[in-house]
Design an enzyme around this catalytic site. Structure first.
Site, short mmCIF file in Angstrom:
data_model
loop_
_atom_site.label_atom_id
_atom_site.label_comp_id
_atom_site.label_asym_id
_atom_site.label_seq_id
_atom_site.Cartn_x
_atom_site.Cartn_y
_atom_site.Cartn_z
N ALA A 13 0.82 -1.22 0.00
CA ALA A 13 0.00 0.00 0.00
C ALA A 13 0.85 1.27 0.00
CB ALA A 13 -0.95 0.00 1.20
N THR A 14 2.04 1.22 0.60
CA THR A 14 2.90 2.41 0.59
C THR A 14 3.28 2.77 -0.84
OG1 THR A 14 3.79 2.07 2.81
CG2 THR A 14 5.17 3.31 1.29
N ASN B 52 -6.02 3.66 10.39
CA ASN B 52 -5.25 2.56 10.97
C ASN B 52 -5.10 2.63 12.48
OD1 ASN B 52 -3.70 4.84 9.87
ND2 ASN B 52 -1.94 3.88 10.83
N GLN C 160 -6.67 -0.61 5.27
CA GLN C 160 -7.31 -1.11 6.49
C GLN C 160 -8.78 -1.50 6.30
OE1 GLN C 160 -6.01 -1.82 9.40
NE2 GLN C 160 -4.02 -0.83 9.35
N SER D 125 -3.49 -3.51 0.28
CA SER D 125 -2.38 -4.26 0.85
C SER D 125 -2.84 -5.68 1.11
CB SER D 125 -1.97 -3.59 2.17
OG SER D 125 -1.08 -4.41 2.87
N ALA D 126 -1.95 -6.66 0.92
CA ALA D 126 -2.35 -8.05 1.17
C ALA D 126 -2.23 -8.42 2.64
CB ALA D 126 -1.49 -8.99 0.34
N HIS D 127 -1.20 -7.87 3.32
CA HIS D 127 -0.92 -8.39 4.67
C HIS D 127 -1.87 -7.87 5.75
CE1 HIS D 127 1.33 -5.12 6.93
NE2 HIS D 127 1.31 -4.61 5.72
N THR E 166 9.48 -7.63 -12.50
CA THR E 166 8.95 -8.99 -12.63
C THR E 166 7.89 -9.24 -11.56
OG1 THR E 166 11.02 -9.80 -13.54
CG2 THR E 166 9.56 -11.44 -12.55
N CYS F 73 4.01 1.98 12.14
CA CYS F 73 4.87 2.73 11.22
C CYS F 73 5.52 3.92 11.90
CB CYS F 73 4.04 3.22 10.05
SG CYS F 73 3.01 1.92 9.42
#
Length: 404
Positions: free
Chosen positions: A75-76, A155, A183, A203-205, A243, A328
């Site tokens: 996301a950043t 967040n 979020q 974001s995935a995490h 890639t 963060c």
């Protein structure tokens, strides 16, 4: 029960075992390890097919077209690509951008960089409940405004902004609208058609996928143009060269597929846990819940315990993995800029703890957490002269402290 109890889901989630199982199939000689950009053999075709499937799964969660999904490292990077990409492409039309003071650092620091390049940024103050006043947003808009960037879910305090209303306003004023949804994806429903959003960072995490992978939704109709920030082989339609990491992308796709299927179930589970935690601490004295309690995701509870220093409380709660502020920025001892923007004083902002829970949190863990919190807060307050003064009825705001 595994200690410490993990109550920091807003910082990151554990990868769902179903996701991990899927990812492993895209790494070794036995699996689909090819480069999705290799067009001349089956290894590449199979990898490309896996990437296409993941693109569809991510688009499905947003009600978007798979062609509108651009993969990034998180996301950043998505925030950087969206904000700098729009600013640099549309700078002939204007150099004014609007955001809010409670955005994630990835948005705020990107804005600071653009200010150094000559752009002008308006930072809106949220209301005391954390929400943006639409009238103030509209009043801040000018003829040379090219972009509005407002996060969906905060967040630190978990409040949910009225993205559809902001989207409507931006569309009527022909201003590009970017939303950081790191979020909110997988926690609340997102429909890009209804919300009239032009760019969305994902974001995935934060949704039980792997770290190091994210995506940017880039609207096709009306088409949004961006200037690439990463140059190279022209991957991702030229928006983001590099890639594609098939295993990470497959992980994100699977995580978003599960999130779509289990959205309501996850939401109800989090709500039950949130209410249980709230019921367990709400009768404590001088405890404040930060952020609007109705317009918020249930996965987060940000609480200020007056007369207790946040860092001391974190140490006293060593069996709970929680945070003060966001991961963060927690390396700094400054009070949370998000809570300061809500109007909390330094002391109260310093005494706040963020509890965030998710799919794998249990009721037993919440009950144990309540027990620990009550004991720790009582113990620390017993050592505080300020607490004694407060109990004696002294209004601490009227006390003049001597500087020495």
């Amino acid at each position: 029960m595994k200690l410490p109890i993990y109550l920091d889901y807003s910082a990151t989630c554990p990868v769902d075992p179903r996701v991990a199982e899927k990812m492993v199939q895209y790494m070794t000689m036995d699996g689909t390890f090819g480069n999705p950009a290799s067009r001349s053999h089956r290894y590449g075709w199979q990898a490309e097919e896996a990437v296409d499937t993941a693109r569809e799964q991510i688009a499905a969660l947003l009600n978007a077209d798979p062609r509108e999904i651009v993969f990034t490292s998180g996301a950043t990077e998505s925030d950087n690509l969206a904000i700098k990409g729009v600013a640099h492409f549309y700078n002939k039309q204007g150099k004014h951008i609007i955001t809010s003071k409670t955005e994630h650092k990835a948005v705020l620091d990107t804005m600071r960089q653009l200010e150094r390049e000559g752009f002008e940024v308006t930072y809106l103050d949220p209301e005391s409940n954390g929400l943006i006043d639409l009238a103030k947003l509209e009043a801040a808009m000018r003829d040379d405004t090219i972009l509005v960037s407002i996060m969906h879910v905060n967040n630190e305090i978990g409040v949910v902004q009225d993205i559809a209303a902001i989207g409507e306003l931006c569309r009527s004023r022909k201003v590009v609208f970017h939303v950081d949804a790191a979020q909110s994806a997988g926690k609340v429903a997102i429909d890009v058609q209804e919300m009239k959003v032009d760019l969305i960072s994902l974001s995935a995490h934060k949704a039980y996928g792997p770290k190091g992978i994210g995506a940017l939704y880039v609207r096709r109709k009306p088409r949004i143009r961006l200037e690439a920030q990463m140059h190279g082989g022209g991957h991702e339609r030229g928006f983001r060269s590099g890639t594609l990491p098939t295993h990470q992308i497959v992980g994100m796709g699977e995580a978003f597929r599960i999130a779509k299927e289990e959205l309501q179930q996850d939401y109800d589970h989090a709500l039950k846990l949130r209410n249980r935690l709230l019921d367990g601490i709400k009768d404590m004295e001088a405890v404040t819940i930060n952020g609007d309690l109705d317009q918020r995701v249930p996965h987060n509870l940000n609480v200020s315990f007056a007369f207790v220093e946040g860092e001391s409380l974190l140490m006293a709660l060593k069996d709970l993995a929680v945070s003060s502020g966001s991961a963060c920025t927690s390396a700094s001892l400054e009070p949370s800029y998000v809570l300061r923007a809500l109007g909390l004083n330094d002391e109260l902002a310093h005494s706040s703890i963020r509890f965030s829970f998710g799919r794998f949190t249990t009721e037993a863990e919440i009950d144990y957490a309540i027990e620990l919190i009550r004991v720790a807060v009582d113990k620390l307050r017993a050592m505080s002269p300020l607490w004694d003064m407060y109990k004696d009825g002294v209004d601490l705001n009227t006390v003049e402290w001597a500087h020495h």
